[in-house]
Write a protein that holds these residues in place. Structure first.
Motif, PDB file in Angstrom:
ATOM      1  N   MET A   1       0.852  -1.167   0.000  1.00 17.57           N
ATOM      2  CA  MET A   1       0.000   0.000   0.000  1.00 17.57           C
ATOM      3  C   MET A   1       0.899   1.231   0.000  1.00 17.57           C
ATOM      4  N   GLY A   2       0.657   2.101  -0.973  1.00 17.00           N
ATOM      5  CA  GLY A   2       1.459   3.302  -1.102  1.00 17.00           C
ATOM      6  C   GLY A   2       0.852   4.480  -0.359  1.00 17.00           C
ATOM      7  N   LEU A   3       1.570   5.563  -0.382  1.00 18.58           N
ATOM      8  CA  LEU A   3       1.128   6.788   0.290  1.00 18.58           C
ATOM      9  C   LEU A   3      -0.186   7.295  -0.292  1.00 18.58           C
ATOM     10  N   ASP A   4      -0.331   7.223  -1.607  1.00 21.45           N
ATOM     11  CA  ASP A   4      -1.575   7.655  -2.247  1.00 21.45           C
ATOM     12  C   ASP A   4      -2.767   6.847  -1.759  1.00 21.45           C
ATOM     13  N   ASP A   5      -2.563   5.547  -1.572  1.00 21.67           N
ATOM     14  CA  ASP A   5      -3.640   4.690  -1.057  1.00 21.67           C
ATOM     15  C   ASP A   5      -4.053   5.120   0.345  1.00 21.67           C
ATOM     16  N   LEU A   6      -3.071   5.420   1.183  1.00 23.17           N
ATOM     17  CA  LEU A   6      -3.367   5.861   2.549  1.00 23.17           C
ATOM     18  C   LEU A   6      -4.106   7.191   2.556  1.00 23.17           C
ATOM     19  N   ILE A   7      -3.675   8.096   1.692  1.00 26.11           N
ATOM     20  CA  ILE A   7      -4.342   9.400   1.601  1.00 26.11           C
ATOM     21  C   ILE A   7      -5.781   9.224   1.134  1.00 26.11           C
ATOM     22  N   ASN A   8      -5.992   8.400   0.146  1.00 26.51           N
ATOM     23  CA  ASN A   8      -7.346   8.165  -0.360  1.00 26.51           C
ATOM     24  C   ASN A   8      -8.234   7.506   0.693  1.00 26.51           C
ATOM     25  N   LYS A   9      -7.675   6.582   1.459  1.00 22.57           N
ATOM     26  CA  LYS A   9      -8.448   5.957   2.534  1.00 22.57           C
ATOM     27  C   LYS A   9      -8.794   6.981   3.604  1.00 22.57           C
ATOM     28  N   GLY A  10      -7.859   7.867   3.917  1.00 23.37           N
ATOM     29  CA  GLY A  10      -8.118   8.934   4.890  1.00 23.37           C
ATOM     30  C   GLY A  10      -9.218   9.864   4.410  1.00 23.37           C
ATOM     31  N   LYS A  11      -9.167  10.229   3.139  1.00 23.20           N
ATOM     32  CA  LYS A  11     -10.206  11.095   2.567  1.00 23.20           C
ATOM     33  C   LYS A  11     -11.567  10.414   2.622  1.00 23.20           C
ATOM     34  N   ALA A  12     -11.591   9.146   2.281  1.00 20.90           N
ATOM     35  CA  ALA A  12     -12.851   8.397   2.296  1.00 20.90           C
ATOM     36  C   ALA A  12     -13.401   8.288   3.715  1.00 20.90           C
ATOM     37  N   ALA A  13     -12.525   8.021   4.677  1.00 18.76           N
ATOM     38  CA  ALA A  13     -12.957   7.928   6.073  1.00 18.76           C
ATOM     39  C   ALA A  13     -13.508   9.276   6.553  1.00 18.76           C
ATOM     40  N   PHE A  14     -12.853  10.356   6.149  1.00 19.11           N
ATOM     41  CA  PHE A  14     -13.334  11.689   6.523  1.00 19.11           C
ATOM     42  C   PHE A  14     -14.718  11.936   5.940  1.00 19.11           C
ATOM     43  N   GLU A  15     -14.889  11.658   4.656  1.00 20.28           N
ATOM     44  CA  GLU A  15     -16.188  11.872   4.007  1.00 20.28           C
ATOM     45  C   GLU A  15     -17.275  11.017   4.647  1.00 20.28           C
ATOM     46  N   ASP A  16     -16.950   9.783   5.001  1.00 24.39           N
ATOM     47  CA  ASP A  16     -17.927   8.880   5.611  1.00 24.39           C
ATOM     48  C   ASP A  16     -18.324   9.317   7.012  1.00 24.39           C
ATOM     49  N   ASN A  17     -17.463  10.068   7.679  1.00 26.43           N
ATOM     50  CA  ASN A  17     -17.697  10.428   9.081  1.00 26.43           C
ATOM     51  C   ASN A  17     -17.773  11.926   9.318  1.00 26.43           C
ATOM     52  N   LYS A  18     -18.042  12.703   8.277  1.00 25.52           N
ATOM     53  CA  LYS A  18     -18.077  14.161   8.387  1.00 25.52           C
ATOM     54  C   LYS A  18     -19.010  14.640   9.498  1.00 25.52           C
ATOM     55  N   ASP A  19     -20.190  14.069   9.582  1.00 29.13           N
ATOM     56  CA  ASP A  19     -21.162  14.484  10.596  1.00 29.13           C
ATOM     57  C   ASP A  19     -20.650  14.210  12.002  1.00 29.13           C
ATOM     58  N   LYS A  20     -20.053  13.050  12.204  1.00 39.18           N
ATOM     59  CA  LYS A  20     -19.519  12.693  13.521  1.00 39.18           C
ATOM     60  C   LYS A  20     -18.356  13.604  13.897  1.00 39.18           C
ATOM     61  N   ILE A  21     -17.519  13.930  12.923  1.00 35.96           N
ATOM     62  CA  ILE A  21     -16.379  14.814  13.184  1.00 35.96           C
ATOM     63  C   ILE A  21     -16.873  16.195  13.556  1.00 35.96           C
ATOM     64  N   ASP A  22     -17.850  16.707  12.818  1.00 35.11           N
ATOM     65  CA  ASP A  22     -18.405  18.028  13.122  1.00 35.11           C
ATOM     66  C   ASP A  22     -19.027  18.042  14.510  1.00 35.11           C
ATOM     67  N   GLU A  23     -19.742  16.980  14.838  1.00 31.61           N
ATOM     68  CA  GLU A  23     -20.359  16.868  16.168  1.00 31.61           C
ATOM     69  C   GLU A  23     -19.290  16.850  17.263  1.00 31.61           C
ATOM     70  N   ALA A  24     -18.211  16.124  17.028  1.00 29.65           N
ATOM     71  CA  ALA A  24     -17.133  16.050  18.015  1.00 29.65           C
ATOM     72  C   ALA A  24     -16.469  17.410  18.206  1.00 29.65           C
ATOM     73  N   LEU A  25     -16.292  18.165  17.123  1.00 22.01           N
ATOM     74  CA  LEU A  25     -15.672  19.487  17.228  1.00 22.01           C
ATOM     75  C   LEU A  25     -16.560  20.483  17.970  1.00 22.01           C
ATOM     76  N   LYS A  26     -17.850  20.230  17.997  1.00 20.79           N
ATOM     77  CA  LYS A  26     -18.785  21.131  18.674  1.00 20.79           C
ATOM     78  C   LYS A  26     -19.179  20.608  20.060  1.00 20.79           C
ATOM     79  N   SER A  27     -18.472  19.624  20.576  1.00 17.17           N
ATOM     80  CA  SER A  27     -18.815  19.015  21.851  1.00 17.17           C
ATOM     81  C   SER A  27     -18.270  19.805  23.036  1.00 17.17           C
ATOM     82  N   GLU A  28     -18.770  19.493  24.210  1.00 18.74           N
ATOM     83  CA  GLU A  28     -18.301  20.123  25.444  1.00 18.74           C
ATOM     84  C   GLU A  28     -16.828  19.770  25.704  1.00 18.74           C
TER      85      GLU A  28
END
Length: 71
Positions: A1-28
């Motif tokens: 697995m190359g660096l590009d693969d890792l970056i693409n997986k990271g991007k996909a994980a971010f897109e799949d969890n955008k709502d959860k990430i936003d919620e976490a950033l707005k948490s107490e």
């Protein structure tokens, strides 16, 4: 697995969890942690910068605080 693969997986994980990430950033917990980090950074900046910069440092700290957490 190359660096590009890792970056693409990271991007996909971010897109799949955008709502959860936003919620976490707005948490107490995010507010609590960001306040501590921003206070520490502002205090350090005030120690090394001239006193005339204190109001600008406070302004920047308040602006950043408004973008993270829930207050």
């Amino acid at each position: 697995m190359g660096l590009d693969d890792l970056i693409n997986k990271g991007k996909a994980a971010f897109e799949d969890n955008k709502d959860k990430i936003d919620e976490a950033l707005k948490s107490e917990k995010a507010e609590e942690l960001s306040d501590k980090a921003l206070d520490g950074a502002a205090n350090l900046a005030k120690k090394v910068a001239p006193d005339s910069a204190d109001s600008k440092i406070d302004e920047v700290r308040a602006n950043l605080d408004g973008k993270i957490g829930n207050q």
